[in-house]
Design an enzyme around this catalytic site. Sequence first.
Site, mmCIF file in Angstrom:
data_model
loop_
_atom_site.group_PDB
_atom_site.id
_atom_site.type_symbol
_atom_site.label_atom_id
_atom_site.label_comp_id
_atom_site.label_asym_id
_atom_site.label_seq_id
_atom_site.Cartn_x
_atom_site.Cartn_y
_atom_site.Cartn_z
ATOM 1 N N PRO A 183 0.827 -1.205 0.000
ATOM 2 C CA PRO A 183 0.000 0.000 0.000
ATOM 3 C C PRO A 183 0.860 1.252 0.000
ATOM 4 O O PRO A 183 2.073 1.185 0.238
ATOM 5 C CB PRO A 183 -0.806 -0.120 1.301
ATOM 6 C CG PRO A 183 0.031 -1.001 2.177
ATOM 7 C CD PRO A 183 0.734 -1.949 1.264
ATOM 8 N N CYS A 184 0.257 2.391 -0.252
ATOM 9 C CA CYS A 184 1.014 3.633 -0.389
ATOM 10 C C CYS A 184 1.770 3.946 0.909
ATOM 11 O O CYS A 184 1.383 3.516 1.997
ATOM 12 C CB CYS A 184 0.100 4.790 -0.780
ATOM 13 S SG CYS A 184 -0.822 5.512 0.573
#
Length: 285
Positions: A183-184
């Site tokens: 994920p970011c």
Amino acid sequence: MSNPIKSELKMLLQKLEQLKTLFTEMEMALIAYSGGVDSTLVAKIAYDVLGDRALAVTAESPSLLPEELEDARIQAATIGIRHQVVQTHEIENPNYTANPVNRCYFCKSELHDTLKPLAQQLGYPYVVDGVNADDLHDYRPGIQAAKERGARSPLAELSITKAEVRELSKYLGLPWWDKPAQPCLSSRFPYGEEITIAKLQRVGRAEIYLRKLGLKNLRVRSEGETAKIELPPEQIKEFVLTTNLPTLVSAFQEFGFIYVTLDLEGYRSGKLNQVLTFASTSAKV
């Protein structure tokens, strides 16, 4: 007596055919493509069905590791799908940088406010993403932002889980079928801690450093001036015994951290959201 393995494979292949049918009905599609295993499977099926009528678009921003962007380029080229990179500017939105519990809503709003006009400009009637069925059971405010802007989630629509995404990717011969979730970088910060480009960069550098040591499924959580390393529980002992810890600490301090710690519980997906569960439970006491 039926063979359970054959039954599972049959169900999986049925879902694969349903995915193909879905894209056949769409006729054209723009894929919100991060390079993760989910969106890459969507891009693969879209290309197999639609050819040049499918376009994968990756959003580049400070919250994306440069290595992840390069992976996305390589995977798109391997698949054969046309690939475009656009810039998103969520870091300029104070609602995002304040890092509230619904930060992801503002991130996905920026993404789809960028992709939807692009799709309309290029003549694509649909923007699709890689949200899978399991994502619907986690706290994912970004899903709502995507829905509000008309995006579709083929994997979730067909009840395809994360495990099934990996099985389908493996069946199709995609070499990244077991790629760890990434994920970011903003997900490395506790809710309420302001996000800055400098903080994102130091987290990114720290994770790259650990990956170069041969580690894969990991996180470096940033809490103030402290880096907290999360590794799979079964790898913690070997990491402590075999890593030159003073050298690692020195490297992390060069990245901008003052303190470096190791999470003894180990890596667990979605750990950031446990504070929400705790807060909800405490409120009921």
